[in-house]
Design a protein around this motif. Structure first.
Motif, PDB file in Angstrom:
ATOM      1  N   UNK A 146      -1.003  -9.135  -2.679  1.00 60.01           N
ATOM      2  CA  UNK A 146      -1.191  -7.875  -1.919  1.00 60.01           C
ATOM      3  C   UNK A 146      -2.344  -7.192  -2.628  1.00 60.01           C
ATOM      4  N   UNK A 147      -2.383  -7.198  -4.043  1.00 54.82           N
ATOM      5  CA  UNK A 147      -3.412  -6.425  -4.592  1.00 54.82           C
ATOM      6  C   UNK A 147      -4.847  -7.151  -4.459  1.00 54.82           C
ATOM      7  N   UNK A 148      -4.684  -8.587  -4.517  1.00 57.11           N
ATOM      8  CA  UNK A 148      -5.935  -9.495  -4.078  1.00 57.11           C
ATOM      9  C   UNK A 148      -6.462  -8.969  -2.816  1.00 57.11           C
ATOM     10  N   UNK A 149      -5.488  -8.502  -1.764  1.00 54.02           N
ATOM     11  CA  UNK A 149      -6.130  -8.421  -0.372  1.00 54.02           C
ATOM     12  C   UNK A 149      -6.567  -6.996  -0.402  1.00 54.02           C
ATOM     13  N   UNK A 150      -5.928  -5.821  -0.980  1.00 51.85           N
ATOM     14  CA  UNK A 150      -6.134  -4.711  -0.887  1.00 51.85           C
ATOM     15  C   UNK A 150      -6.929  -3.943  -2.178  1.00 51.85           C
ATOM     16  N   UNK A 151      -7.378  -4.765  -3.160  1.00 53.36           N
ATOM     17  CA  UNK A 151      -8.122  -4.136  -4.245  1.00 53.36           C
ATOM     18  C   UNK A 151      -9.511  -3.562  -3.767  1.00 53.36           C
ATOM     19  N   UNK A 152      -9.510  -2.423  -4.479  1.00 51.88           N
ATOM     20  CA  UNK A 152     -10.916  -1.621  -4.031  1.00 51.88           C
ATOM     21  C   UNK A 152     -12.263  -2.248  -4.440  1.00 51.88           C
ATOM     22  N   UNK A 153     -12.003  -3.196  -5.513  1.00 53.54           N
ATOM     23  CA  UNK A 153     -13.511  -3.944  -6.093  1.00 53.54           C
ATOM     24  C   UNK A 153     -13.502  -5.188  -5.533  1.00 53.54           C
ATOM     25  N   UNK A 154     -12.369  -5.995  -5.686  1.00 53.23           N
ATOM     26  CA  UNK A 154     -12.479  -7.627  -5.475  1.00 53.23           C
ATOM     27  C   UNK A 154     -11.591  -7.773  -4.363  1.00 53.23           C
ATOM     28  N   UNK A 179       3.014   3.651   4.409  1.00 58.64           N
ATOM     29  CA  UNK A 179       4.460   3.198   5.236  1.00 58.64           C
ATOM     30  C   UNK A 179       4.156   1.769   5.779  1.00 58.64           C
ATOM     31  N   UNK A 180       3.078   1.556   6.669  1.00 55.22           N
ATOM     32  CA  UNK A 180       2.891   0.306   7.054  1.00 55.22           C
ATOM     33  C   UNK A 180       2.641  -0.823   6.398  1.00 55.22           C
ATOM     34  N   UNK A 181       2.032  -0.814   5.247  1.00 53.66           N
ATOM     35  CA  UNK A 181       1.879  -1.991   4.233  1.00 53.66           C
ATOM     36  C   UNK A 181       3.107  -2.132   3.593  1.00 53.66           C
ATOM     37  N   UNK A 182       4.178  -0.984   3.455  1.00 51.00           N
ATOM     38  CA  UNK A 182       5.493  -1.592   2.774  1.00 51.00           C
ATOM     39  C   UNK A 182       6.364  -2.180   3.534  1.00 51.00           C
ATOM     40  N   UNK A 183       6.255  -1.779   4.822  1.00 48.07           N
ATOM     41  CA  UNK A 183       6.982  -2.364   6.120  1.00 48.07           C
ATOM     42  C   UNK A 183       6.750  -3.909   6.220  1.00 48.07           C
ATOM     43  N   UNK A 184       5.305  -3.900   6.321  1.00 52.54           N
ATOM     44  CA  UNK A 184       4.873  -5.583   6.672  1.00 52.54           C
ATOM     45  C   UNK A 184       5.359  -6.366   5.364  1.00 52.54           C
ATOM     46  N   UNK A 185       5.096  -5.840   4.346  1.00 56.73           N
ATOM     47  CA  UNK A 185       5.686  -7.002   2.876  1.00 56.73           C
ATOM     48  C   UNK A 185       7.095  -6.812   3.153  1.00 56.73           C
ATOM     49  N   UNK A 186       7.874  -6.008   3.496  1.00 59.92           N
ATOM     50  CA  UNK A 186       9.264  -6.077   3.425  1.00 59.92           C
ATOM     51  C   UNK A 186       9.705  -7.043   4.524  1.00 59.92           C
TER      52      UNK A 186
END
Length: 320
Positions: A146-154, A179-186
């Motif tokens: 998720x961080x690789x997708x949402x990272x502000x730099x990379x 809330x949408x991100x956490x719902x999708x991951x869950x």
């Protein structure tokens, strides 16, 4: 009558006496094999459980230990109700718990119904394997994805936005989207094994019910509505009862690792387990045990209450 009495006496005399479990040598061997597991259960479960029940009512000291620390009554519970973050934490915990309690099973039922319509066995196995794979991945790995997708730099998200001529954004500063991100991951993590549970129930339905419905001219939607879905109600009720403690709990890994413990996201991502973890980091073990003690009591009440409601509405689908 005399012959009948003799016959009854002969039958009773033939019945062998039941051996005691302790006197039976083979049973004693099995009981001896249970001793290591029983000792481990006592050492690593019952004793820590007893300590966690006592610790909230003591002024815990490392040197004195749990049992040697002085009693202080309910002082460890007062800080919970005086905390300025309590309202925010309880709001997030209850709202996320209530949302996940229904959105997860509903998505699982939809996927199970779709898989039930797949006739090609190889395709069915492929879909099941792909969907179940995230369940066997560590939440640490999921957090890096998720961080690789949402990272502000990379991050991949900003790369796509740059490719489309849009300016990059920092998702970790946008509160309404989390809330949408956490719902999708869950949902993504649990949809594989969760849908398999409902899929197994669908496979157990008698095929003659569908054949009779087709003869009567029932459409595919009518077969799903009047045959498939009613057979999934017992499992849905069971998962509802077992998932009710989530209203006062929640997944620590999901709410701590995915938002990466960013303080600016606390208004929408901070729940009771993460709040408890920060209390333990500060060395307040007794205060943390007090929160866990209250959480256990509330979880028990929620299970009993949800089972009571289900038993009133549909007694055959209740847990007990």
């Amino acid at each position: 009558m005399a012959q009948l009495g003799k016959l009854q006496k002969s039958k009773t005399s033939v019945v062998p006496k039941r051996k005691s479990i302790l006197k039976d040598f083979s049973s004693r061997e099995l009981l001896l094999l249970c001793i290591p597991g029983l000792i481990g259960q006592i050492l690593f479960y019952y004793i820590p459980t007893g300590a966690s029940i006592v610790m909230p009512f003591k002024d815990y000291d490392y040197k004195l230990g749990v049992w040697g620390s002085p009693w202080i009554g309910l002082k460890n519970f007062t800080w919970i109700f005086k905390s300025i973050s309590l309202g925010r934490v309880m709001r997030n915990t209850v709202m996320y718990g209530f949302w996940f309690l229904f959105v997860g099973p509903i998505c699982n039922i939809i996927i199970a119904l779709l898989l039930f319509d797949v006739k090609k066995r190889s395709a069915l196995k492929l879909y099941q394997t792909v969907m179940c794979f995230p369940n066997f991945m560590s939440m640490v790995v999921i957090s890096f994805i998720t961080y690789a997708i949402l990272s502000p730099r990379f991050g991949v998200l900003n790369d796509i936005r740059s490719f489309l001529g849009m300016s990059p954004i920092d998702v970790y500063t946008i509160l309404p989207i989390w809330p949408l991100i956490l719902t999708i991951v869950n949902v993504w993590l649990g949809i594989g094994m969760g849908s398999m549970l409902y899929f197994a129930a669908l496979m157990g339905i008698d095929s003659t019910l569908y054949e009779a419905a087709q003869i009567d001219g029932a459409s595919h939607w009518q077969q799903t509505r009047y045959i498939s879905i009613p057979h999934l109600v017992p499992i849905f009720c069971l998962m509802l009862i077992l998932g009710s403690p989530g209203l006062i709990g929640g997944s620590f890994d999901l709410f701590y690792l995915i938002p990466r413990d960013v303080q600016t996201l606390y208004p929408v991502t901070d729940i009771l387990p993460t709040y408890l973890f920060r209390a333990l980091k500060e060395g307040s073990y007794a205060k943390g045990a007090a929160v866990g003690f209250l959480q256990s009591i509330c979880s028990t009440i929620l299970i009993l209450s949800s089972n009571f409601v289900v038993r009133k509405v549909s007694p055959e689908n209740s847990l007990f």
